[in-house]
Design a protein around this motif. Sequence first.
Motif, short mmCIF file in Angstrom:
data_model
loop_
_atom_site.label_atom_id
_atom_site.label_comp_id
_atom_site.label_asym_id
_atom_site.label_seq_id
_atom_site.Cartn_x
_atom_site.Cartn_y
_atom_site.Cartn_z
N SER A 1 0.81 -1.21 0.00
CA SER A 1 0.00 0.00 0.00
C SER A 1 0.84 1.26 0.00
N ALA A 2 2.12 1.12 -0.33
CA ALA A 2 3.03 2.27 -0.31
C ALA A 2 2.56 3.34 -1.28
N LYS A 3 2.91 4.59 -0.97
CA LYS A 3 2.44 5.71 -1.80
C LYS A 3 3.05 5.68 -3.19
N GLU A 4 4.14 4.90 -3.39
CA GLU A 4 4.77 4.85 -4.71
C GLU A 4 3.93 4.06 -5.70
N GLY A 5 2.85 3.39 -5.23
CA GLY A 5 2.04 2.61 -6.13
C GLY A 5 2.52 1.17 -6.20
N ILE A 6 2.01 0.43 -7.18
CA ILE A 6 2.29 -1.00 -7.19
C ILE A 6 3.73 -1.32 -7.60
N LEU A 7 4.48 -0.31 -8.02
CA LEU A 7 5.90 -0.52 -8.29
C LEU A 7 6.76 -0.11 -7.09
N GLY A 8 6.12 0.19 -5.97
CA GLY A 8 6.88 0.64 -4.81
C GLY A 8 7.82 -0.42 -4.28
N ASP A 9 7.47 -1.69 -4.45
CA ASP A 9 8.32 -2.79 -4.03
C ASP A 9 9.19 -3.20 -5.22
N LEU A 10 10.49 -2.98 -5.10
CA LEU A 10 11.37 -3.27 -6.24
C LEU A 10 11.43 -4.76 -6.56
N ASN A 11 11.02 -5.62 -5.61
CA ASN A 11 10.99 -7.06 -5.91
C ASN A 11 9.93 -7.38 -6.96
N ASP A 12 8.86 -6.57 -6.99
CA ASP A 12 7.81 -6.78 -7.98
C ASP A 12 8.09 -6.06 -9.30
N LEU A 13 9.05 -5.15 -9.27
CA LEU A 13 9.28 -4.28 -10.43
C LEU A 13 9.57 -5.09 -11.68
N HIS A 14 10.47 -6.07 -11.59
CA HIS A 14 10.84 -6.85 -12.78
C HIS A 14 9.63 -7.61 -13.31
N ASN A 15 8.88 -8.25 -12.43
CA ASN A 15 7.72 -9.03 -12.89
C ASN A 15 6.69 -8.16 -13.58
N LEU A 16 6.43 -6.98 -13.03
CA LEU A 16 5.40 -6.12 -13.58
C LEU A 16 5.85 -5.37 -14.83
N ASN A 17 7.14 -5.10 -14.94
CA ASN A 17 7.63 -4.37 -16.11
C ASN A 17 8.01 -5.28 -17.27
N THR A 18 7.88 -6.60 -17.06
CA THR A 18 8.17 -7.54 -18.17
C THR A 18 6.94 -8.38 -18.50
N LEU A 19 5.75 -7.88 -18.20
CA LEU A 19 4.53 -8.65 -18.45
C LEU A 19 4.35 -9.01 -19.92
N GLU A 20 4.93 -8.21 -20.80
CA GLU A 20 4.78 -8.49 -22.24
C GLU A 20 5.71 -9.59 -22.74
N SER A 21 6.72 -9.94 -21.93
CA SER A 21 7.72 -10.93 -22.37
C SER A 21 7.11 -12.33 -22.45
N SER A 22 7.53 -13.10 -23.44
CA SER A 22 6.95 -14.43 -23.64
C SER A 22 7.28 -15.37 -22.49
N ASP A 23 8.35 -15.09 -21.74
CA ASP A 23 8.71 -15.97 -20.62
C ASP A 23 8.16 -15.47 -19.28
N ASN A 24 7.34 -14.42 -19.29
CA ASN A 24 6.69 -13.94 -18.07
C ASN A 24 5.33 -14.63 -17.98
N PRO A 25 5.08 -15.42 -16.91
CA PRO A 25 3.88 -16.26 -16.88
C PRO A 25 2.62 -15.57 -16.40
N PHE A 26 2.69 -14.35 -15.87
CA PHE A 26 1.57 -13.79 -15.11
C PHE A 26 0.42 -13.32 -15.99
N ARG A 27 -0.78 -13.82 -15.67
CA ARG A 27 -2.01 -13.39 -16.34
C ARG A 27 -2.87 -12.52 -15.43
N VAL A 28 -2.65 -12.63 -14.11
CA VAL A 28 -3.53 -11.95 -13.15
C VAL A 28 -2.69 -11.25 -12.09
N ILE A 29 -3.05 -9.99 -11.79
CA ILE A 29 -2.39 -9.21 -10.74
C ILE A 29 -3.45 -8.82 -9.71
N PHE A 30 -3.12 -9.02 -8.44
CA PHE A 30 -3.97 -8.55 -7.35
C PHE A 30 -3.26 -7.38 -6.68
#
Length: 437
Positions: A390-419
């Motif tokens: 819930s950090a004020k920086e938004g959903i990229l506030g956690d740098l551990n999630d940054l790679h997963n969320l910024n590579t969603l278009e990559s063919s090797d990124n498996p994520f279809r759903v974000i909560f």
Amino acid sequence: MAKKKVMRKIELPLVDLLENKRKIDLLSNEKPFIIPEYIKGNLKHQLRPYQNQALVNLDWTQRQPLADYQYNQLLFNMATGSGKTDVLAALILYLYTEFTYHNFLFVVNTNAVVAKTYDNLLNTASPKYLFSQPLTIHGQRIELRSVTRFPSTPEDGVIYLRLATIQTLANELNTPRENGLTYGDLEKQKLIILADEAHHFSAGTKSKEDQKERSWEYVLDRIRQANKHNRQFEFTATLDLQNEAIYQKYRQKIVYRYDLSRFIHQGYSKRVYRLQANNDDENKMLNAVLLSQYRKRIANELKIPDFKPVILFKSNKIAVSKDARTTFLSMISQLNITDLTDFLKHQQNTSHSQALKQAYDYWLSQDLGTAIVELKRDFQAMNTINVNDSAKEGILGDLNDLHNLNTLESSDNPFRVIFAVAKLSEGWDVLNLYDIV
């Protein structure tokens, strides 16, 4: 009764001047600045016409006799998703080649955008890297080098980039320490400031006079004024020109404006529609899944490779979001032909959304046994991600999630759903987010 707010008429003299010049050039067959091969050949993405026009406008300003004074601070007001970072990358090549600028200082207000921009401009291994490899200009190999301080004598063929949050930069300049950047360093060589999400850098304009020296805006002003050849080029999609102080600051400094309505009208943006369904949360989730998978199947039929539409489920509290993910995974695991058939028929008869009805018609014409196997595979737990910071920086506030969320278009990124709970983030450049629930 409250008075209705009167919207100011926005007059932007520089934008109007450049637009009139463009029209005159077209009528008189005058040739404006042509985007050079060293830009076209060194960028991974082909620039769109409006991005080209942004560069043409900038070139005109920088060739004026009083550019050092009149056009040393300019702003690109461009819609979210329209490729501001591509324009920024092109500017680096242009300013290095045409005006021998070696030093570029990129500033923004969050670490997440710094990390994303590092991938864009410096990380050659990243799928988001914007330059071609190798980078060559007029036959010479060019190196983009990350630095904390700019060298006293730049090497030929090297472009120096310092990427920092404005907070880090302000602390460093206002509290000098060994190996840190100082205002004295910035006087010695000409420099380009690239200020992203620039709407954050007007606190001084909006504040009282005695607060100005403490503002980030003041820090950038002081850097720009350290050398008469310095430039400050700003980028934002969010500019409150109805604010009198902001309007007066930028009315003569907007070098290019490309708003969301033009972006959509010219066919470059997804059109946003609100689909309303009087369903409980579980049925909303199933609707989103069916619509998303329908898109994926249509894309497959049209031979669009690696197309993976993503769904974002938003909640108001972290506990609610965690429960939503549990409910979602249970729903997917328990899907069966009878229940799915009943759901589709009921929704088909009660929904007022043409888009959803189209999806229901499609699925009722398919083998639902095969469809369920596909849904359980695509929407299994490992293909969902929780970013409930819930950090004020938004959903990229956690740098551990940054790679997963910024590579969603990559063919090797498996994520279809974000909560998620926190707000959508500035700097989150993802093209395949199709549904927000």
